[in-house]
Design a protein around this motif. Structure first.
Motif, mmCIF file in Angstrom:
data_model
loop_
_atom_site.group_PDB
_atom_site.id
_atom_site.type_symbol
_atom_site.label_atom_id
_atom_site.label_comp_id
_atom_site.label_asym_id
_atom_site.label_seq_id
_atom_site.Cartn_x
_atom_site.Cartn_y
_atom_site.Cartn_z
ATOM 1 N N GLY A 37 -0.274 -0.586 11.055
ATOM 2 C CA GLY A 37 -1.332 0.360 11.405
ATOM 3 C C GLY A 37 -0.720 1.670 11.840
ATOM 4 N N ALA A 38 -1.357 2.345 12.780
ATOM 5 C CA ALA A 38 -0.839 3.612 13.289
ATOM 6 C C ALA A 38 0.566 3.419 13.849
ATOM 7 N N GLN A 39 1.430 4.435 13.645
ATOM 8 C CA GLN A 39 2.852 4.294 13.949
ATOM 9 C C GLN A 39 3.318 5.174 15.103
ATOM 10 N N GLY A 40 2.429 5.477 16.054
ATOM 11 C CA GLY A 40 2.821 6.283 17.203
ATOM 12 C C GLY A 40 3.917 5.613 18.013
ATOM 13 N N SER A 41 4.838 6.425 18.591
ATOM 14 C CA SER A 41 6.004 5.873 19.291
ATOM 15 C C SER A 41 5.654 5.241 20.633
ATOM 16 N N GLY A 42 4.413 5.438 21.089
ATOM 17 C CA GLY A 42 4.003 4.799 22.334
ATOM 18 C C GLY A 42 3.170 3.551 22.113
ATOM 19 N N MET A 43 2.971 3.176 20.858
ATOM 20 C CA MET A 43 2.062 2.069 20.529
ATOM 21 C C MET A 43 2.857 0.769 20.425
ATOM 22 N N TYR B 146 0.845 -1.197 0.000
ATOM 23 C CA TYR B 146 0.000 0.000 0.000
ATOM 24 C C TYR B 146 0.885 1.254 0.000
ATOM 25 N N THR B 147 0.267 2.389 -0.191
ATOM 26 C CA THR B 147 0.973 3.669 -0.128
ATOM 27 C C THR B 147 1.416 3.952 1.305
ATOM 28 N N ILE B 148 2.636 4.454 1.448
ATOM 29 C CA ILE B 148 3.149 4.853 2.762
ATOM 30 C C ILE B 148 3.493 6.334 2.694
ATOM 31 N N LYS B 149 2.898 7.116 3.563
ATOM 32 C CA LYS B 149 3.164 8.542 3.591
ATOM 33 C C LYS B 149 4.484 8.816 4.303
ATOM 34 N N LYS B 150 5.283 9.693 3.713
ATOM 35 C CA LYS B 150 6.595 10.010 4.274
ATOM 36 C C LYS B 150 7.042 11.367 3.738
ATOM 37 N N ARG B 151 7.519 12.204 4.638
ATOM 38 C CA ARG B 151 8.070 13.478 4.184
ATOM 39 C C ARG B 151 9.585 13.408 4.214
ATOM 40 N N PRO B 152 10.275 14.026 3.254
ATOM 41 C CA PRO B 152 11.734 14.013 3.250
ATOM 42 C C PRO B 152 12.286 14.837 4.408
ATOM 43 N N GLY B 153 13.537 14.558 4.778
ATOM 44 C CA GLY B 153 14.178 15.326 5.834
ATOM 45 C C GLY B 153 14.361 14.559 7.123
ATOM 46 N N ARG B 154 13.900 13.319 7.171
ATOM 47 C CA ARG B 154 14.127 12.491 8.353
ATOM 48 C C ARG B 154 14.060 11.020 7.950
ATOM 49 N N ASN C 77 6.734 -8.096 12.178
ATOM 50 C CA ASN C 77 7.854 -9.033 12.044
ATOM 51 C C ASN C 77 9.045 -8.387 11.344
ATOM 52 N N CYS C 78 8.950 -7.054 11.142
ATOM 53 C CA CYS C 78 10.062 -6.340 10.506
ATOM 54 C C CYS C 78 9.942 -4.849 10.776
ATOM 55 N N ILE C 79 11.034 -4.158 10.506
ATOM 56 C CA ILE C 79 11.064 -2.691 10.515
ATOM 57 C C ILE C 79 11.306 -2.229 9.086
ATOM 58 N N ILE C 80 10.437 -1.349 8.595
ATOM 59 C CA ILE C 80 10.622 -0.744 7.278
ATOM 60 C C ILE C 80 11.472 0.506 7.455
ATOM 61 N N VAL C 81 12.599 0.582 6.755
ATOM 62 C CA VAL C 81 13.519 1.709 6.885
ATOM 63 C C VAL C 81 13.332 2.635 5.692
ATOM 64 N N LEU C 82 12.841 3.821 5.967
ATOM 65 C CA LEU C 82 12.606 4.822 4.932
ATOM 66 C C LEU C 82 13.674 5.912 5.083
ATOM 67 N N PRO C 83 14.585 6.029 4.135
ATOM 68 C CA PRO C 83 15.746 6.910 4.288
ATOM 69 C C PRO C 83 15.398 8.392 4.327
ATOM 70 N N HIS C 84 16.407 9.152 4.703
ATOM 71 C CA HIS C 84 16.280 10.585 4.960
ATOM 72 C C HIS C 84 15.607 11.332 3.803
ATOM 73 N N GLU C 85 16.026 11.057 2.573
ATOM 74 C CA GLU C 85 15.530 11.818 1.424
ATOM 75 C C GLU C 85 14.216 11.268 0.872
ATOM 76 N N GLN C 86 13.775 10.128 1.369
ATOM 77 C CA GLN C 86 12.599 9.448 0.817
ATOM 78 C C GLN C 86 11.326 10.292 0.953
ATOM 79 N N GLN C 87 10.511 10.256 -0.105
ATOM 80 C CA GLN C 87 9.194 10.874 -0.044
ATOM 81 C C GLN C 87 8.143 9.761 0.015
ATOM 82 N N HIS C 88 6.901 10.083 -0.278
ATOM 83 C CA HIS C 88 5.843 9.081 -0.230
ATOM 84 C C HIS C 88 6.199 7.857 -1.070
#
Length: 434
Positions: A393-399, A363-371, A407-418
Motif C-alpha cells: 500500500g502507501a509507502q510513507g517512511s513513518g508507516m 501491478y504497476t509500480i511508480k518510480k522515478r530514476p535518480g534514487r 514479507n519482503c523488500i522490493i529493491v528498485l535500483p537507481h536508474e529504474q523507472q516505472h
C-alpha cells in the motif's frame, strides 16, 4: 579496556577521496555501501564455545575434517551385498545367503562368488562385496537363497564410499561461515564438540528527540511512543549481537555527548535514530562531528535519505557509529542494507549483502530514476508457480504497519523507472528456511 576491532588504515576522507563522483550531499546507495565496506574491519577477538551454543556464530578459523565421512564403505539401502560377477557365472541369478550385517555390527567372514549377505542401511560393506541390491528388487527369497536381477544393476550400485561426503584433511567449514543447524550436525558427525568463533558484538543504541516517550510514560500532546527502540533491539538480537539499550536521549548537547561517550566506552558499534537531518533541534550531528571521524550523507534513496556513518572516540575507546533517520521504516531499511552488512563483516562473515531474488510485479509500480527505492511488498506464488509481488500500500517512511504486513523488500535500483505490471523486480525476503 574493551578489546576492539583493528583500526582501519584510512580515514573516511581518504577513502571517499579515492571514489569518483563522491558527493556526500547526493550519495548513491552503491557508493555508501562501498565506503562502509572499506572502513569497517573484522573484530580480532574470538572465543571457543560448545557447538550447542554456536548457532548463528561465525567461525574464526577453518574446520579441518579429522576423519573421513562416512568413515567406511557402507550401504545406502536395505538389501543384499555381493561381489558383482560376470553374468555368465550366474545364469539363474541365484545367490546363497551366508549371513547378515547391521549398522554398527560388521559381518566377519569371507564371501565367495555366488554368495551374498543380508545388509541394512548404514551397515559396513563386507570384504569381497562391491554392490548392493535393494530388497524390493529381489525375487524368490528363502532363508538361504535369493534371486538377484543382475541385468538391473551395475557394479557399485547403492554403495556409499568412505570419504565421499568429506575426506580427512579437507576443509569441512570455512572461516567466516555462520553456523546453521546443518553445520552443527556436520561438526558433531566429525566428533568436534567445540569451535573457535568470533565473539558477539556489543551494540549500544538509543533514540533521540524530546517528543519520544517510553511505553510506560504518558503520551503528552505532540509526543509519540519510541518504536525504534524495539525494532532495533529485535534486529540486533536476530544477528546475534549483545544489544545495549540506552533508552531515549533528549535534545540536549551535553546529555547527548555524555551518552555518546558512555556508548563508545561500552560497545563496538553505536546506533542512533533521529537527529541526523537538518532540523534546528538536531544536535546529534554536532556531537558526532565533535567526537570522531564521521561523514554525514544525504543518500539518493527512499526511505532513509539522511544518515551518518563513521567512528567516534572517547578516551582510549572507539566504536563505529551509525546515525540513522528517525522515521521507523527508514530506520529498518537503513539497518537492513547498511548496518547489517557492517555487523556481519565485523563478525567475519564472507557474504554480507542480502540475497536478492527475481519476482513478477503484479501491478504497476511508480518510480522515478535518480534514487534507489526500497518498497514494502508481499510475495507469493501465483497459479503458475511463479513468484509474484504486490506493494503493501502507501509507502510513507513513518508507516510502520506496512512493514509489519510485508514479507519482503522490493529493491528498485537507481536508474529504474516505472515498473509495468508483469515486469520483473528484485526483492529481499524477510524470512528464510534455515
Amino acid at each position: 579496556m574493551n578489546q576492539r576491532s583493528s583500526s582501519p588504515t584510512m580515514r573516511l576522507e581518504e577513502i571517499s577521496s579515492q571514489l569518483p563522483d563522491y558527493n556526500p550531499n547526493a550519495l548513491s546507495v552503491a557508493m555508501a555501501t562501498e565506503v562502509i565496506s572499506q572502513f569497517v574491519s573484522v573484530t580480532n577477538v574470538s572465543e571457543t564455545v560448545d557447538i550447542r551454543n554456536a548457532l548463528g556464530r561465525h567461525l574464526a578459523e577453518d574446520i579441518i575434517s579429522p576423519i573421513n565421512v562416512p568413515s567406511h564403505d557402507n550401504s545406502a539401502m536395505d538389501g543384499y551385498a555381493f561381489g558383482y560377477p560376470h553374468p555368465a557365472e550366474h545364469p539363474n541369478n541365484d545367490f546363497r545367503i551366508i549371513g547378515a550385517t547391521f549398522a554398527g555390527h560388521p559381518f566377519v567372514g569371507d564371501i565367495q562368488s555366488g554368495e551374498c549377505v543380508r545388509i541394512m542401511t548404514g551397515a559396513m560393506i563386507p570384504m569381497g562385496c562391491d554392490t548392493i541390491v535393494p530388497q524390493e528388487l529381489t525375487k524368490s527369497v528363502t532363508d538361504s537363497t535369493v534371486s538377484i536381477p543382475l541385468s538391473h544393476l551395475r557394479k557399485g550400485d547403492n554403495l556409499r564410499c568412505a570419504g565421499e561426503d568429506l575426506s580427512e584433511g579437507k576443509i569441512a567449514l570455512a572461516q567466516g561461515k555462520m553456523l546453521r543447524p546443518a553445520d552443527l550436525g556436520l561438526l558433531a558427525s566429525l566428533g568436534i564438540s567445540k569451535v573457535l568463533v568470533r565473539r558477539r558484538l556489543r551494540v549500544a543504541y538509543f533514540s533521540t528527540g524530546d517528543e519520544l516517550r517510553g511505553l510506560d510514560e504518558t503520551l503528552d500532546a505532540g509526543c509519540i511512543y519510541d518504536s525504534n527502540n524495539y525494532t532495533l533491539q529485535a534486529m540486533l538480537t536476530r544477528l546475534g549481537c549483545d544489544a545495549v539499550d540506552m533508552g531515549i536521549i533528549k535534545d540536549d548537547p551535553a546529555i547527548l555527548e555524555a551518552s555518546f561517550r558512555q556508548a563508545c566506552e561500552s560497545a563496538d558499534i553505536v546506533i542512533t535514530s533521529g537527529g541526523v537531518s537538518v532540523g534546528m533541534a538536531d544536535y546529534t550531528k554536532q556531537v558526532m562531528a565533535h567526537l570522531g571521524d564521521v561523514a554525514f550523507w544525504s543518500i539518493d534513496m527512499r526511505p532513509g535519505k539522511p544518515m551518518a556513518f563513521g567512528k567516534i572516540f572517547s578516551d582510549d575507546h572507539s566504536a563505529y557509529l551509525f546515525g540513522l533517520p528517525g522515521n521507523p521504516v527508514a530506520v529498518m531499511v537503513t539497518f537492513y542494507f547498511f548496518v547489517r552488512p557492517a555487523i556481519l563483516r565485523m563478525m567475519g562473515a564472507v557474504n554480507t549483502q542480502p540475497l536478492m531474488i527475481p519476482a513478477i510485479s503484479k501491478y504497476t509500480i511508480k518510480k522515478r530514476p535518480g534514487r534507489t527505492e526500497f518498497q514494502r511488498g508481499i510475495a507469493s506464488l501465483n497459479e503458475g508457480g511463479e513468484l509474484e509481488v504486490v506493494l503493501t500500500g502507501a509507502q510513507g517512511s513513518g508507516m510502520l504497519r506496512s512493514m509489519a504486513e510485508a514479507n519482503c523488500i522490493i529493491v528498485l535500483p537507481h536508474e529504474q523507472q516505472h515498473i509495468n505490471a508483469g515486469n520483473k523486480v528484485m526483492l529481499v525476503l524477510f524470512e528464510g528456511l534455515i
